[in-house]
Design a protein around this motif. Structure first.
Motif, PDB file in Angstrom:
ATOM      1  N   MET A   1       0.705  -1.301  -0.028  1.00 35.44           N
ATOM      2  CA  MET A   1      -0.086   0.106   0.044  1.00 35.44           C
ATOM      3  C   MET A   1       0.861   1.345  -0.267  1.00 35.44           C
ATOM      4  O   MET A   1       0.589   2.272  -0.665  1.00 35.44           O
ATOM      5  N   LEU A   2       1.979   1.100   0.827  1.00 32.54           N
ATOM      6  CA  LEU A   2       2.856   2.353   0.920  1.00 32.54           C
ATOM      7  C   LEU A   2       3.604   2.500  -0.618  1.00 32.54           C
ATOM      8  O   LEU A   2       3.564   3.787  -0.917  1.00 32.54           O
ATOM      9  N   LEU A   3       3.900   1.568  -1.163  1.00 34.80           N
ATOM     10  CA  LEU A   3       4.436   2.033  -2.337  1.00 34.80           C
ATOM     11  C   LEU A   3       3.432   2.595  -3.332  1.00 34.80           C
ATOM     12  O   LEU A   3       3.800   3.407  -4.248  1.00 34.80           O
ATOM     13  N   ILE A   4       2.331   1.783  -3.279  1.00 35.19           N
ATOM     14  CA  ILE A   4       0.992   2.728  -4.293  1.00 35.19           C
ATOM     15  C   ILE A   4       0.971   3.796  -4.006  1.00 35.19           C
ATOM     16  O   ILE A   4       1.013   4.699  -4.635  1.00 35.19           O
ATOM     17  N   SER A   5       0.739   4.344  -2.760  1.00 26.33           N
ATOM     18  CA  SER A   5       0.422   5.827  -2.143  1.00 26.33           C
ATOM     19  C   SER A   5       1.734   6.562  -2.724  1.00 26.33           C
ATOM     20  O   SER A   5       1.748   7.625  -3.307  1.00 26.33           O
ATOM     21  N   LEU A   6       3.127   6.063  -2.499  1.00 23.51           N
ATOM     22  CA  LEU A   6       4.256   6.659  -3.007  1.00 23.51           C
ATOM     23  C   LEU A   6       4.093   7.143  -4.250  1.00 23.51           C
ATOM     24  O   LEU A   6       4.411   8.225  -4.824  1.00 23.51           O
ATOM     25  N   ALA A   7       3.926   5.899  -5.281  1.00 23.10           N
ATOM     26  CA  ALA A   7       4.066   6.074  -6.724  1.00 23.10           C
ATOM     27  C   ALA A   7       2.969   7.179  -7.080  1.00 23.10           C
ATOM     28  O   ALA A   7       3.108   8.045  -7.995  1.00 23.10           O
ATOM     29  N   MET A   8       1.656   6.907  -6.377  1.00 20.14           N
ATOM     30  CA  MET A   8       0.448   7.660  -6.734  1.00 20.14           C
ATOM     31  C   MET A   8       1.107   9.530  -6.417  1.00 20.14           C
ATOM     32  O   MET A   8       0.866  10.217  -7.348  1.00 20.14           O
TER      33      MET A   8
ATOM     34  N   ALA B   1       0.547   1.663  13.967  1.00 22.55           N
ATOM     35  CA  ALA B   1       1.482   1.387  13.459  1.00 22.55           C
ATOM     36  C   ALA B   1       1.521   1.929  12.204  1.00 22.55           C
ATOM     37  O   ALA B   1       2.508   2.601  11.498  1.00 22.55           O
ATOM     38  N   THR B   2       0.565   1.469  11.398  1.00 23.96           N
ATOM     39  CA  THR B   2       0.587   1.880   9.974  1.00 23.96           C
ATOM     40  C   THR B   2       0.322   3.230   9.858  1.00 23.96           C
ATOM     41  O   THR B   2       1.038   3.681   8.959  1.00 23.96           O
ATOM     42  N   THR B   3      -0.356   3.914  10.609  1.00 21.83           N
ATOM     43  CA  THR B   3      -0.387   5.318  10.540  1.00 21.83           C
ATOM     44  C   THR B   3       0.660   6.037  10.709  1.00 21.83           C
ATOM     45  O   THR B   3       1.029   6.835  10.219  1.00 21.83           O
ATOM     46  N   CYS B   4       1.474   5.487  11.641  1.00 25.49           N
ATOM     47  CA  CYS B   4       2.887   6.013  11.808  1.00 25.49           C
ATOM     48  C   CYS B   4       3.644   6.129  10.742  1.00 25.49           C
ATOM     49  O   CYS B   4       4.462   6.855  10.112  1.00 25.49           O
ATOM     50  N   LEU B   5       3.498   4.487   9.900  1.00 27.05           N
ATOM     51  CA  LEU B   5       4.319   4.534   8.625  1.00 27.05           C
ATOM     52  C   LEU B   5       3.727   5.389   7.656  1.00 27.05           C
ATOM     53  O   LEU B   5       4.562   6.039   6.924  1.00 27.05           O
ATOM     54  N   ALA B   6       2.674   5.503   7.595  1.00 27.69           N
ATOM     55  CA  ALA B   6       1.779   6.377   6.561  1.00 27.69           C
ATOM     56  C   ALA B   6       2.245   7.816   6.697  1.00 27.69           C
ATOM     57  O   ALA B   6       2.080   8.573   5.365  1.00 27.69           O
ATOM     58  N   ILE B   7       2.617   8.419   7.856  1.00 25.50           N
ATOM     59  CA  ILE B   7       2.980   9.972   7.791  1.00 25.50           C
ATOM     60  C   ILE B   7       4.324   9.971   7.627  1.00 25.50           C
ATOM     61  O   ILE B   7       4.865  11.005   7.300  1.00 25.50           O
ATOM     62  N   LEU B   8       5.294   8.875   7.501  1.00 29.26           N
ATOM     63  CA  LEU B   8       6.527   9.204   7.326  1.00 29.26           C
ATOM     64  C   LEU B   8       7.131   9.776   6.014  1.00 29.26           C
ATOM     65  O   LEU B   8       7.753  10.647   6.126  1.00 29.26           O
ATOM     66  N   PRO B   9       6.667   9.162   4.942  1.00 34.28           N
ATOM     67  CA  PRO B   9       6.990   9.877   3.525  1.00 34.28           C
ATOM     68  C   PRO B   9       6.796  11.104   3.381  1.00 34.28           C
ATOM     69  O   PRO B   9       7.497  11.922   3.132  1.00 34.28           O
ATOM     70  N   PRO B  10       5.472  11.562   3.746  1.00 34.39           N
ATOM     71  CA  PRO B  10       5.221  13.127   3.637  1.00 34.39           C
ATOM     72  C   PRO B  10       6.167  14.072   4.488  1.00 34.39           C
ATOM     73  O   PRO B  10       6.629  14.848   4.045  1.00 34.39           O
ATOM     74  N   VAL B  11       6.292  13.408   5.862  1.00 39.16           N
ATOM     75  CA  VAL B  11       7.248  14.311   6.843  1.00 39.16           C
ATOM     76  C   VAL B  11       8.548  14.014   6.172  1.00 39.16           C
ATOM     77  O   VAL B  11       9.217  15.238   6.139  1.00 39.16           O
TER      78      VAL B  11
END
Ligand SMILES: Nc1ncnc2c1ncn2[C@@H]1O[C@H](COP(=O)(O)OP(=O)(O)OP(=O)(O)O)[C@@H](O)[C@H]1O
Ligand SMILES: [Mg+2]
Lengths: 278, 354
Positions: free
Chosen positions: A74-81, A249-259
């Motif tokens: 999911m993170l990869l998809i989000s990142l690519a998007m 934990a997923t939420t923590c991971l999800a805010i990492l790339p934008p930060v």
């Protein structure tokens, strides 16, 4: 002239920081607790350092649904998007702003106003027609379908236009006399000169793309295209006991790339801003 | 090395004529300075020659070739802008090399030319710096360097010194002139600084409302201004003017403030109305002269400027030695040999008939 530190201002600032940091801290601490403890409501503000492994486990967690994809996917998809949206928007709006700012062509004003009007039509407003267009192009559940409708927008065009209008005419003319054609000028002069603004805009657009919810919800029904934002929502929607520690934990991971993007790019565009000031 | 010719060059903006058909010839290696009040079309003229604007009529010829509508890059003309227009993200070297790079010069050639130009301008130690790390005078030199490395046929300068402080301006003005003479490049130089215009020019154009009011050497313009506008524009403080009528055989004029003056010869004017001009430094104190009331004294150190009025309220400025005049009331007279005579109706200079 040195002034003594303004303590009151610092106290207020500190207070503001605490307010902002609290939910994030809660999320981080919560991720290390038992799922049951959070459900009961007795969540501790002290993270249990022995449970930090939860972040690794979260990467492969499939959201507790059958056929769900792991979080790393999911993170990869989000990142690519997010990258595609930010890059796509920048390329398109850079070119269109370049056209309306530096060229005299018939119906230039009309073109500008049409671009302007699309501001009033974000994806949320035109979601049904957009969906039907995507469906008829067989782009539902595809990466193109996920990103393209979000790329087309005027916000960045307007911002770029404002930036370009501020570029001194003499710079344009000096480049002309040096023999730079329009595309040379764009690449050699305009983009470097406005790189600080580009960086700032990239950050904004990346975060915008990363946080998309409604459109991916409609168009990416196949788990293969599930973004992390959708994934989190889905984790909360399951029938069984919610794995709150995994969600957090997923939420923590999800805010990492934008930060990360903000932190990395900020350095760059602050430097850029300091440079343009002459 | 080039000859520039303008034939009936005209420019209109939105129906408003800014340049009214200008004819001009610049000889090889000549430095022509354009002066004129703000908004008279000086920059417009340069931009037409540079190709940054297209003329509404007329022709531009460079070395006999028609370049009226040619692309700016293909004209072999370099321009120095008022605010230098250096590329902020490029080093001094890159700034100077950029035009050459786009012209596909070899690396060695670019290196050679930039190094030479930097040497000439004394900016070799600055080559690695960015424009923001330079002082105004240094930026000015880089802007010059960028023009020089191109080895163009023609230099255009649009008020290149106006952003510098007074001292630096004096220094740079000498440098530019020396450099231009040394390189022998035909140049057009726009300024509204009179001293710059007088000291730098081989020839001067005084522009007035889109027309060349006079084209001549600086001394000629100063000594024999072609009309009232030029007479008033060149020289600081400005020339004094008094209106009057030709009397007698045309070798005397009866002036508005009651005096009758001898003229430097015999003059003919259709209406008989003439305007007599005299520079502040040429007015003479004369016990038998006309009274002048003083309303302002400006001491300049070794001399002073006295502003006042004559009997008919004609404003008059006089330059006197010392820091103030000896009396509150001065009586002055106009020395015949220093009088300029203009036709009041047309403003044109009248010449004495022999
Ligand atoms: N692009 C344009 N569109 C319309 N009018 C213009 C344009 N460029 C110049 N003008 C007008 O042409 C006139 C002459 O302008 P120009 O810039 O040539 O003056 P200038 O002699 O260089 O003045 P200054 O000494 O202030 O630089 C001005 O009245 C100006 O308003
Ligand atoms: Mg100008």
């Amino acid at each position: 002239m040195r002034r003594r530190p303004d303590y009151l201002a610092h106290v207020i600032l500190l207070f503001g920081v605490l307010i902002f940091i609290f939910p994030i801290w809660l999320m981080f601490a919560g991720a290390t607790q038992d799922a049951g403890a959070i459900n009961r409501g007795d969540i501790s503000l002290l993270p249990r350092l022995s449970h930090l492994g939860v972040f690794m486990r979260a990467l492969t967690y499939n959201g507790g649904v059958k056929g769900g994809v792991p979080v790393w996917h999911m993170l990869l998809i989000s990142l690519a998007m997010a990258l595609a949206i930010a890059a796509g928007k920048i390329v398109i709006s850079l070119l269109s702003a370049f056209a309306v700012s530096f060229f005299r062509f018939p119906f230039r004003q009309v073109a500008f106003w049409i671009i302007f009007i699309t501001l009033m039509l974000p994806v949320e407003v035109r979601i049904i027609p957009t969906y039907s267009v995507m469906a008829s192009l067989h782009l539902v559940n595809s990466f193109t379908g996920l990103t393209m409708p979000l790329i087309a927008s005027a916000t960045a065009t307007l911002l770029f236009r404002q930036v370009f209008v501020a570029v001194p005419d003499e710079l344009v003319e000096a480049a002309k006399m040096d023999g730079a054609g329009p595309m040379r000028f764009l690449v050699d002069i305009l983009i470097p000169v406005t790189s600080a603004n580009l960086a700032a805009l990239f950050v904004i657009l990346f975060v915008y793309g990363w946080n998309q919810y409604l459109w991916p919800l409609l168009v990416a029904t196949d788990p293969r295209y599930q973004t992390v934002i959708l994934g989190i929502v889905q984790m909360i929607g399951v029938d069984q006991l919610i794995q709150w520690n995994m969600v957090m934990a997923t939420t923590c991971l999800a805010i990492l790339p934008p930060v990360l993007v903000v932190v990395l790019m900020q350095r760059w565009f602050v430097k850029g801003l300091a440079e343009t000031d002459k | 090395m080039a000859v520039l010719e303008l034939h009936g060059l005209r420019k209109e903006f939105a129906g408003q004529t800014i340049l009214h058909g200008l004819d001009l010839r610049l000889d090889d290696g000549e430095m022509l300075v354009i002066v004129g009040a703000s908004g008279c079309g000086k920059s417009t003229l340069l931009r037409l020659i540079a190709g940054l604007e297209l003329p509404s009529g007329g022709q531009i010829m460079l070395d006999g070739a028609q370049i009226t509508e040619r692309d700016p890059a293909a004209r072999d003309i370099a321009m120095v802008f008022q605010n230098y227009a250096l590329y902020p993200h490029m080093s001094v070297f890159q700034n100077m090399a950029y035009g050459l790079k786009l012209r596909h010069q070899s690396k060695e050639e670019i290196n050679r030319r930039v190094t030479e130009a930097a040497e000439l301008l004394g900016i070799t130690p600055l080559l690695a710096r960015k424009p923001r790390e330079l002082s105004g005078g240094q930026r000015q030199r880089v802007a010059m360097g960028r023009a020089i490395v191109r080895e163009p046929k023609l230099f255009l300068f649009d008020e290149p010194l106006s952003n510098l402080d007074a001292r630096l301006r004096v220094q740079m003005r000498g440098e530019i002139r020396r450099l231009q003479q040394r390189l022998g490049i035909t140049s057009l130089y726009v300024t509204h600084d009179q001293v710059e215009a007088m000291t730098m020019a081989d020839r001067l154009i005084v522009m007035h409302q889109g027309v060349a009011a006079q084209i001549a050497t600086p001394m000629e313009v100063f000594a024999r201004p072609a009309n009232i506008y030029v007479a008033g524009f060149i020289g600081a403080p400005s020339m004094n003017f008094c209106t009057g009528r030709l009397v007698g055989a045309g070798d005397e004029a009866a002036l508005g403030f009651g005096a009758q003056v001898r003229l430097p010869g015999r003059f003919i004017s259709a209406s008989g109305n003439v305007t007599i001009g005299v520079r502040p430094e040429h007015l003479m104190l004369d016990p038998a002269g006309s009274p002048m009331t003083i309303d302002l004294i400006e001491p300049l150190g070794s001399e002073c400027l006295v502003h006042g009025k004559l009997a008919d309220d004609t404003a008059i400025t006089m330059r006197l030695p010392g820091d103030r005049p000896a009396h509150d009331h001065l009586t002055i007279s106009l020395p015949p040999s220093h009088l300029h005579v203009f036709d009041t109706e047309s403003g044109v200079r009248l010449e004495a008939i022999s």
